[in-house]
Write a protein that holds these residues in place. Structure first.
Motif, PDB file in Angstrom:
ATOM      1  N   GLY A  88       0.786  -1.227   0.000  1.00  0.00           N
ATOM      2  CA  GLY A  88       0.000   0.000   0.000  1.00  0.00           C
ATOM      3  C   GLY A  88       0.813   1.270   0.000  1.00  0.00           C
ATOM      4  O   GLY A  88       0.254   2.364  -0.134  1.00  0.00           O
ATOM      5  N   TYR A  89       2.134   1.183   0.155  1.00  0.00           N
ATOM      6  CA  TYR A  89       2.974   2.379   0.158  1.00  0.00           C
ATOM      7  C   TYR A  89       3.029   2.990  -1.244  1.00  0.00           C
ATOM      8  O   TYR A  89       2.794   2.308  -2.248  1.00  0.00           O
ATOM      9  CB  TYR A  89       4.400   2.036   0.595  1.00  0.00           C
ATOM     10  N   PRO A  90       3.372   4.273  -1.355  1.00  0.00           N
ATOM     11  CA  PRO A  90       3.466   4.913  -2.678  1.00  0.00           C
ATOM     12  C   PRO A  90       4.488   4.227  -3.589  1.00  0.00           C
ATOM     13  O   PRO A  90       5.506   3.699  -3.122  1.00  0.00           O
ATOM     14  CB  PRO A  90       3.920   6.339  -2.341  1.00  0.00           C
ATOM     15  N   THR A  91       4.210   4.245  -4.875  1.00  0.00           N
ATOM     16  CA  THR A  91       5.117   3.672  -5.865  1.00  0.00           C
ATOM     17  C   THR A  91       6.477   4.360  -5.793  1.00  0.00           C
ATOM     18  O   THR A  91       6.560   5.579  -5.684  1.00  0.00           O
ATOM     19  CB  THR A  91       4.526   3.847  -7.274  1.00  0.00           C
ATOM     20  N   ASN A  92       7.528   3.550  -5.815  1.00  0.00           N
ATOM     21  CA  ASN A  92       8.907   4.046  -5.765  1.00  0.00           C
ATOM     22  C   ASN A  92       9.211   4.853  -4.502  1.00  0.00           C
ATOM     23  O   ASN A  92      10.117   5.693  -4.494  1.00  0.00           O
ATOM     24  CB  ASN A  92       9.227   4.892  -7.004  1.00  0.00           C
ATOM     25  N   MET A  93       8.476   4.589  -3.431  1.00  0.00           N
ATOM     26  CA  MET A  93       8.754   5.274  -2.172  1.00  0.00           C
ATOM     27  C   MET A  93      10.126   4.873  -1.660  1.00  0.00           C
ATOM     28  O   MET A  93      10.498   3.705  -1.688  1.00  0.00           O
ATOM     29  CB  MET A  93       7.701   4.901  -1.119  1.00  0.00           C
ATOM     30  N   GLU A  94      10.885   5.847  -1.195  1.00  0.00           N
ATOM     31  CA  GLU A  94      12.201   5.594  -0.634  1.00  0.00           C
ATOM     32  C   GLU A  94      12.096   5.489   0.881  1.00  0.00           C
ATOM     33  O   GLU A  94      11.505   6.349   1.533  1.00  0.00           O
ATOM     34  CB  GLU A  94      13.162   6.723  -1.005  1.00  0.00           C
ATOM     35  N   PHE A  95      12.629   4.420   1.447  1.00  0.00           N
ATOM     36  CA  PHE A  95      12.615   4.254   2.895  1.00  0.00           C
ATOM     37  C   PHE A  95      13.501   5.307   3.547  1.00  0.00           C
ATOM     38  O   PHE A  95      14.491   5.753   2.975  1.00  0.00           O
ATOM     39  CB  PHE A  95      13.097   2.858   3.278  1.00  0.00           C
ATOM     40  N   PHE A  96      13.142   5.678   4.765  1.00  0.00           N
ATOM     41  CA  PHE A  96      13.985   6.591   5.528  1.00  0.00           C
ATOM     42  C   PHE A  96      15.171   5.846   6.130  1.00  0.00           C
ATOM     43  O   PHE A  96      16.164   6.457   6.524  1.00  0.00           O
ATOM     44  CB  PHE A  96      13.184   7.250   6.649  1.00  0.00           C
TER      45      PHE A  96
END
Length: 339
Positions: free
Chosen positions: A41-49
């Motif tokens: 469910g996370y945004p597409t191409n989301m970068e982890f912190f």
């Protein structure tokens, strides 16, 4: 008889399953959605912190050329770990209740995929199909918080144009988008939508962008607001949503916005009704923290444990993958009687 049923197949749930299995315990992981469902469910191409070594479970290296991995890399990593460990998974299976007591729990399950049985999923066991009951000595709840949004509780919130989840910006090109919130999710959604052709307005409850927004995002958003490419209303609250408008209450009075889509980035919370169904109590603090022993992770109901972000209650920023994964070790020590 299983030694433990683990509810939730997120990273921390998988970490618990690996630790239990390596300790010689018989376990099954029951997940109402897909493997690591919240990450899907996370945004597409989301970068982890977080950097990759902080996301690792079971001592499996997270190989990536990036300093901070993308959502898609994490999805592939956790799938490969589950396969390598041959974990006993029942995916798209919902836990509907837990009866019995420590040493003899009966975990009721049902299919969470309408019109489909189980068996074709990764590691899924047809024996955990609709109406199945699992017997276990303990239950580990690692359900996170991403499935339950904090609602606005205003008229029109149930309209199709309103979403509490943001995936990607492309469908909003040329559209009037209201982003509600001022933290990381809202900042990312506003910036990406604006750069992909949307007319973006933000409704922010406080007087400024949250100081919890990551240091590389906050100045970008503040500069876009200052230059006027993103319009922002501070100390503002949504009072009504219609198919064509949103009504805001601001310090200067009511404002009617012509609007096509609403992205309500208002955060999420644990599934409290489910926790209450399991007999897990809450503290009386503002965070509504579930009751558990911080050393063993055992709740007020003997034999039922919590793991991961669900432990924080409404303080969803207290636990992450990088520190929640170590809950597995404490639980296994309790289950095996080792110190």
């Amino acid at each position: 008889m299983l030694d433990a049923v683990i509810v939730g197949a997120g990273p921390v749930g998988l970490a618990c399953a690996i630790a239990c299995k390596r300790a010689g315990l018989a376990i099954r992981v029951v997940e109402k959605g897909a493997l690591v469902n919240s990450l899907i469910g996370y945004p597409t191409n989301m970068e982890f912190f977080s950097t990759p070594e902080l996301l690792e479970i079971g001592d499996h290296p997270f190989a990536t050329s990036r300093y901070k991995p993308l959502r898609e890399e994490a999805l592939d990593y956790y799938r490969r770990v589950a396969e390598a460990e041959s974990l006993d998974l029942s995916l798209f299976t919902r836990v509907t209740g837990v009866e019995g007591h420590v040493g003899d729990f009966r975990v009721r399950t049902e299919s969470a995929r309408p019109g489909a049985g189980l068996g074709e999923d990764l590691g899924a066991d047809p024996g955990a199909g609709p109406g199945a009951e699992l017997n276990a000595r303990a239950v580990i709840v690692s359900t996170g918080f991403f499935d339950v949004a904090n609602l606005l509780n205003v008229p029109g919130e149930d309209l199709p144009k309103v979403s509490h989840y943001y995936k990607e910006p492309y469908r909003f090109a040329g559209q009037r988008v209201l982003v509600i919130g001022a933290k990381n999710s809202a900042a990312k959604a506003a910036l990406q939508c604006r750069r992909n052709g949307a007319e973006v307005t933000m409704a922010i409850r406080g007087p400024a962008i949250s100081d919890r927004v990551k240091y590389w995002l906050r100045p970008d958003l503040e500069n876009r607001i200052a230059e006027g490419s993103i319009r922002a209303y501070f100390n503002a609250a949504v009072s009504r949503i219609t198919p064509t408008e949103v009504l805001l209450q601001t310090p200067d009075g009511a404002v009617e916005l012509q609007n096509d889509f609403v992205l309500a980035m208002t955060g999420y919370r644990p599934d409290y009704p489910f926790l209450r169904e399991l007999g897990i109590e809450e503290t009386d603090d503002e965070a509504r923290t579930p009751v558990y022993n911080p050393e063993t992770l055992e709740t007020n109901r003997p034999g039922v444990f919590l793991a991961g972000t669900v432990c924080g209650g409404l303080r969803t920023g207290r636990w992450f993958i990088e520190n929640g994964r170590f809950h597995a070790e404490s639980i296994v020590r309790r289950l095996t009687g080792k110190t």
